[in-house]
Design an enzyme around this catalytic site. Structure first.
Site, mmCIF file in Angstrom:
data_model
loop_
_atom_site.group_PDB
_atom_site.id
_atom_site.type_symbol
_atom_site.label_atom_id
_atom_site.label_comp_id
_atom_site.label_asym_id
_atom_site.label_seq_id
_atom_site.Cartn_x
_atom_site.Cartn_y
_atom_site.Cartn_z
ATOM 1 N N GLY A 10 0.697 -1.177 -0.015
ATOM 2 C CA GLY A 10 0.024 0.034 -0.064
ATOM 3 C C GLY A 10 0.727 1.270 -0.143
ATOM 4 O O GLY A 10 0.756 2.212 0.853
ATOM 5 N N THR A 55 1.530 3.564 -2.700
ATOM 6 C CA THR A 55 1.259 4.626 -3.734
ATOM 7 C C THR A 55 0.873 5.827 -3.476
ATOM 8 O O THR A 55 1.077 6.847 -4.291
ATOM 9 C CB THR A 55 0.199 4.276 -4.808
ATOM 10 O OG1 THR A 55 -1.027 4.148 -4.029
ATOM 11 C CG2 THR A 55 0.232 2.813 -5.400
ATOM 12 N N GLY A 64 0.937 8.614 0.444
ATOM 13 C CA GLY A 64 1.162 8.896 1.858
ATOM 14 C C GLY A 64 2.495 8.129 2.530
ATOM 15 O O GLY A 64 3.511 8.611 1.879
ATOM 16 N N SER A 116 -1.368 2.072 14.562
ATOM 17 C CA SER A 116 -1.931 3.337 14.610
ATOM 18 C C SER A 116 -2.195 3.643 16.264
ATOM 19 O O SER A 116 -2.292 2.741 16.746
ATOM 20 C CB SER A 116 -3.275 3.422 13.898
ATOM 21 O OG SER A 116 -3.902 4.487 14.350
ATOM 22 N N TYR A 119 -11.174 -0.818 12.890
ATOM 23 C CA TYR A 119 -9.914 -0.521 12.446
ATOM 24 C C TYR A 119 -8.906 -0.736 13.685
ATOM 25 O O TYR A 119 -7.596 -1.318 13.429
ATOM 26 C CB TYR A 119 -9.806 0.963 11.955
ATOM 27 C CG TYR A 119 -8.479 1.586 11.562
ATOM 28 C CD1 TYR A 119 -7.744 1.245 10.626
ATOM 29 C CD2 TYR A 119 -7.877 2.592 12.496
ATOM 30 C CE1 TYR A 119 -6.475 1.909 10.371
ATOM 31 C CE2 TYR A 119 -6.923 3.414 12.285
ATOM 32 C CZ TYR A 119 -6.102 2.459 11.014
ATOM 33 O OH TYR A 119 -4.851 3.322 10.814
HETATM 34 N N1 LIG Z 1 -2.526 8.920 7.862
HETATM 35 C C1 LIG Z 1 -2.768 8.554 9.178
HETATM 36 O O1 LIG Z 1 -3.248 9.530 9.777
HETATM 37 C C2 LIG Z 1 -2.498 7.522 9.923
HETATM 38 C C3 LIG Z 1 -2.471 7.136 11.127
HETATM 39 C C4 LIG Z 1 -2.171 6.179 11.850
HETATM 40 C C5 LIG Z 1 -1.735 5.120 10.939
HETATM 41 N N2 LIG Z 1 -1.794 5.142 9.964
HETATM 42 C C6 LIG Z 1 -1.575 3.672 9.160
HETATM 43 O O2 LIG Z 1 -0.076 4.267 8.235
HETATM 44 C C7 LIG Z 1 -0.642 3.279 7.009
HETATM 45 C C8 LIG Z 1 -0.514 4.147 5.769
HETATM 46 O O3 LIG Z 1 -1.480 5.291 5.798
HETATM 47 P P1 LIG Z 1 -1.612 6.212 4.823
HETATM 48 O O4 LIG Z 1 -2.464 7.371 5.327
HETATM 49 O O5 LIG Z 1 -0.210 6.776 4.441
HETATM 50 O O6 LIG Z 1 -2.282 5.691 3.542
HETATM 51 P P2 LIG Z 1 -2.954 6.210 2.268
HETATM 52 O O7 LIG Z 1 -2.380 7.739 2.023
HETATM 53 O O8 LIG Z 1 -4.324 6.301 2.551
HETATM 54 O O9 LIG Z 1 -2.771 5.239 1.188
HETATM 55 C C9 LIG Z 1 -3.190 3.943 1.331
HETATM 56 C C10 LIG Z 1 -2.444 3.001 0.392
HETATM 57 O O10 LIG Z 1 -2.934 1.724 0.508
HETATM 58 C C11 LIG Z 1 -3.300 1.054 -0.792
HETATM 59 N N3 LIG Z 1 -4.404 0.280 -0.556
HETATM 60 C C12 LIG Z 1 -5.584 0.561 0.030
HETATM 61 N N4 LIG Z 1 -6.312 -0.631 -0.137
HETATM 62 C C13 LIG Z 1 -5.560 -1.688 -0.681
HETATM 63 C C14 LIG Z 1 -5.830 -2.960 -1.019
HETATM 64 N N5 LIG Z 1 -6.812 -3.637 -0.627
HETATM 65 N N6 LIG Z 1 -4.728 -3.724 -1.350
HETATM 66 C C15 LIG Z 1 -3.525 -3.078 -1.727
HETATM 67 N N7 LIG Z 1 -3.225 -1.944 -1.608
HETATM 68 C C16 LIG Z 1 -4.321 -1.019 -1.041
HETATM 69 C C17 LIG Z 1 -3.401 2.375 -1.543
HETATM 70 O O11 LIG Z 1 -3.281 2.150 -3.009
HETATM 71 P P3 LIG Z 1 -4.103 2.246 -4.081
HETATM 72 O O12 LIG Z 1 -4.884 3.379 -3.869
HETATM 73 O O13 LIG Z 1 -3.099 2.648 -5.235
HETATM 74 O O14 LIG Z 1 -4.883 1.068 -4.486
HETATM 75 C C18 LIG Z 1 -2.465 3.561 -0.970
HETATM 76 O O15 LIG Z 1 -1.364 3.202 -1.623
HETATM 77 C C19 LIG Z 1 -1.676 2.527 7.169
HETATM 78 O O16 LIG Z 1 -1.497 1.383 7.677
HETATM 79 C C20 LIG Z 1 -2.613 3.573 8.260
HETATM 80 O O17 LIG Z 1 -3.467 2.828 8.935
HETATM 81 C C21 LIG Z 1 -2.026 6.217 9.233
#
Ligand SMILES: NC(=O)c1ccc[n+]([C@@H]2O[C@H](COP(=O)([O-])OP(=O)(O)OC[C@H]3O[C@@H](n4cnc5c(N)ncnc54)[C@H](OP(=O)(O)O)[C@@H]3O)[C@@H](O)[C@H]2O)c1
Length: 264
Positions: free
Chosen positions: A14, A16, A18, A141, A154
Site C-alpha cells: 500500500g 502509492t 502517503g 496506529s 480498524y
Molecule cells: N494517515 C494517518 O493519519 C495514519 C495514522 C495512523 C496510522 N496510519 C497507518 O499508516 C499506514 C499508511 O497510511 P496512509 O494514510 O499513508 O495511507 P494512504 O495515503 O491512505 O494510502 C493507502 C495506500 O494503501 C493502498 N491500498 C488500499 N487498499 C489496498 C488494498 N486492498 N490492497 C493493496 N493496496 C491497498 C492504496 O493504494 P491504491 O489506492 O493505489 O490502491 C494506497 O497506496 C496505514 O496502515 C494506516 O492505517 C495512518
C-alpha cells in the site's frame, strides 16, 4: 548518517501514496531497490513515475495487487521471491458506529490490515533468516491506544499487528532479523488533506482552524496538537530499516505526537 542499505531490496505494501510512498522515496535515496504496491495499474504507474522523477536513476518497481483479491496476492508472491526489508504498511479504515459496522467491513479490514502482513511475512521471513539479515516492520496506529468509538474495527486490526510483530521477533531469535511496530498518530496523508479541504469549505474556516479544532475535539491527548508530516513518520520507518536499529527487536516505536497516553 549512513543507513548502510545500498543494494538491499524492500517491498512496501500500500505505497502509492502517503506514508508508504514517502518511505519508498527515502529508501530509494539510500540506494535501495524498492517495490511499491497498490490496487490499480494507474496509481502504481503514477507512484513509480513520481519516484523515478524524484530520485534520478533509482531502482523502483511497481506491483499491482489488491489484498482483498486472492489471485492478485498469489501473483505478487510468485513474482517476488525474496526481499531484505518488508514494510507491512497497507491499512484501510471506515468511520462507522460499532452497531452499524457490517460483518463484511470487519472481515475486509482484517484481510487487508492483518492478513496481508501474515501472508507477506510468511513468504519472506524464512529467506531473511537463512541470509541472517532482514527487517519486518508493521505500521500500526494511535487508534490501538485511543480506540475511537467510530473506529473500533480498524483499531482492533491494528492491535492484532502488535502480537503478530512480537511473535515474529521471537521467531527471529539469534539472527540479525528484526520485527518492529511503528505507531503513527494523525498524519497529513492525502486522506487528511482532503478532510481539511472539505471541512474548511463546509465550515467556511481556514484549514489551519479545521486542524486546530480536530485536535481540540477529536485528539485531545495529542501533545503536538498538529498532524505529523508523512516524512516525520517515514524517517522513523527508515531508521528501523537501517543497521542503526539492530538492537531493536519486538519493539513498538510511537510517532504519534504523544497522543497515546501513558508512560509505557
Ligand atoms: N494517515 C494517518 O493519519 C495514519 C495514522 C495512523 C496510522 N496510519 C497507518 O499508516 C499506514 C499508511 O497510511 P496512509 O494514510 O499513508 O495511507 P494512504 O495515503 O491512505 O494510502 C493507502 C495506500 O494503501 C493502498 N491500498 C488500499 N487498499 C489496498 C488494498 N486492498 N490492497 C493493496 N493496496 C491497498 C492504496 O493504494 P491504491 O489506492 O493505489 O490502491 C494506497 O497506496 C496505514 O496502515 C494506516 O492505517 C495512518
Amino acid at each position: 548518517m549512513d543507513f548502510k542499505l545500498k543494494g538491499k531490496k524492500a517491498f512496501i505494501s500500500g505505497s502509492t501514496s502517503g506514508i508508504g510512498l514517502e518511505t519508498a522515496r527515502i529508501l530509494l535515496n539510500e540506494g535501495m531497490t524498492v517495490y511499491v504496491n497498490g490496487r490499480s495499474e494507474k496509481t502504481v504507474k503514477k507512484a513509480v513515475e513520481y519516484l523515478k522523477n524524484e530520485i534520478k536513476g533509482s531502482d523502483v518497481k511497481g506491483i499491482v495487487a489488491d489484498f482483498l483479491k486472492q489471485a492478485q496476492v498469489k501473483n505478487l508472491l510468485n513474482s517476488l521471491k525474496d526481499v531484505d526489508i518488508l514494510i507491512n504498511n497497507v491499512g484501510v479504515y471506515s468511520s462507522t458506529s460499532f452497531f452499524n459496522t457490517p460483518k463484511k467491513t470487519w472481515y475486509d479490514q482484517f484481510q487487508v490490515n492483518v492478513m496481508s502482513g501474515v501472508i507477506l511475512t510468511k513468504h519472506f521471513l524464512e529467506g531473511m533468516i537463512a541470509r541472517n539479515w532482514g527487517r519486518v516492520i508493521f505500521i500500526s496506529s494511535e487508534c490501538v491506544y485511543l480506540a475511537p468509538t467510530d473506529l473500533i474495527s480498524y483499531s482492533s486490526t491494528k492491535a492484532a499487528l502488535h502480537s503478530l510483530s512480537r511473535g515474529i521477533a521471537q521467531l527471529s531469535k539469534g539472527s540479525n532479523v528484526t520485527s518492529n511496530v511503528v505507531v503513527p498518530g494523525s498524519t497529513l496523508s492525502d486522506g487528511a488533506k482532503n478532510y481539511l479541504e472539505i471541512k474548511s469549505k463546509l465550515e467556511n474556516v481556514t484549514k489551519n482552524q479545521v486542524e486546530k479544532n480536530f485536535f481540540k475535539d477529536e485528539r485531545k491527548t495529542s501533545l503536538t496538537q498538529r498532524f505529523a508530516s508523512t516524512s516525520e513518520v517515514a524517517a522513523t520507518i527508515a531508521y528501523l530499516c537501517s543497521h542503526h536499529s539492530s538492537s531493536s527487536n519486538g519493539s513498538v516505536v510511537r510517532v504519534d505526537g504523544g497522543s497515546s497516553l501513558g508512560t509505557f
